[in-house]
Design a protein around this motif. Sequence first.
Motif, short mmCIF file in Angstrom:
data_model
loop_
_atom_site.label_atom_id
_atom_site.label_comp_id
_atom_site.label_asym_id
_atom_site.label_seq_id
_atom_site.Cartn_x
_atom_site.Cartn_y
_atom_site.Cartn_z
N HIS A 1 -39.09 35.70 -58.00
CA HIS A 1 -37.90 34.86 -58.19
C HIS A 1 -37.15 35.21 -59.47
O HIS A 1 -35.94 35.00 -59.54
CB HIS A 1 -38.28 33.38 -58.19
CG HIS A 1 -38.64 32.89 -56.83
ND1 HIS A 1 -37.73 32.75 -55.80
CD2 HIS A 1 -39.83 32.50 -56.30
CE1 HIS A 1 -38.32 32.31 -54.72
NE2 HIS A 1 -39.60 32.14 -54.99
N LEU B 1 -42.42 38.63 -52.04
CA LEU B 1 -42.54 37.38 -51.29
C LEU B 1 -43.05 37.62 -49.88
O LEU B 1 -43.84 36.84 -49.35
CB LEU B 1 -41.21 36.63 -51.29
CG LEU B 1 -40.80 36.07 -52.65
CD1 LEU B 1 -39.35 35.63 -52.65
CD2 LEU B 1 -41.72 34.94 -53.07
N LEU C 1 -46.65 38.01 -49.91
CA LEU C 1 -47.30 36.70 -50.07
C LEU C 1 -47.15 35.84 -48.81
O LEU C 1 -47.49 34.67 -48.82
CB LEU C 1 -46.69 35.96 -51.27
CG LEU C 1 -46.97 36.58 -52.63
CD1 LEU C 1 -46.06 35.98 -53.69
CD2 LEU C 1 -48.43 36.39 -52.99
N ARG D 1 -45.23 35.32 -57.37
CA ARG D 1 -44.12 34.49 -56.85
C ARG D 1 -43.08 34.27 -57.96
O ARG D 1 -41.88 34.41 -57.73
CB ARG D 1 -44.66 33.17 -56.34
CG ARG D 1 -43.66 32.32 -55.60
CD ARG D 1 -44.29 31.08 -55.03
NE ARG D 1 -45.48 31.35 -54.23
CZ ARG D 1 -45.47 31.82 -52.97
NH1 ARG D 1 -44.31 32.06 -52.38
NH2 ARG D 1 -46.58 32.03 -52.32
N ASP E 1 -44.46 34.72 -47.46
CA ASP E 1 -43.45 33.68 -47.63
C ASP E 1 -42.10 34.23 -47.17
O ASP E 1 -41.22 34.54 -47.98
CB ASP E 1 -43.40 33.20 -49.08
CG ASP E 1 -42.66 31.89 -49.23
OD1 ASP E 1 -41.95 31.49 -48.28
OD2 ASP E 1 -42.78 31.27 -50.31
#
Length: 121
Positions: free
Chosen positions: A62, A74, A77, A58, A79
């Motif tokens: 970013h 992401l 994951l 993560r 997300d």
Amino acid sequence: EERRERLLAQAYAALENAAQLRAVRRKLFDRSGSVSDFEACQASLTPAEQHGAAAIARERAHGSDDPITGAQLLLALDDDAAAEALLVTQHASLRGGDYYRLVPLAQTMEKKERLLGAVVC
């Protein structure tokens, strides 16, 4: 070096040497940052270690200079919202030369009903 490490990973998997396999797969993910290397690394970890690896992925997503790779991580994951936000925030970094990567990403974003992310792609 990368090819050698990938061969090592195959050998360690065949030998069922979990500790060495985790170390090599972690190096490969650290180098590439790709979703496939993250998923291979994650699969070689214990459930307790997987949470830490997800946090590292993560952070990497970013902090990446490449919003496509970051968004893909992401999404791996689960997300979707963060992937869409990353694409929107870093839209100026997207390049048409990455069309072959943008189209599948746009399709994935659309399937996940993240239409703003799909439009950005």
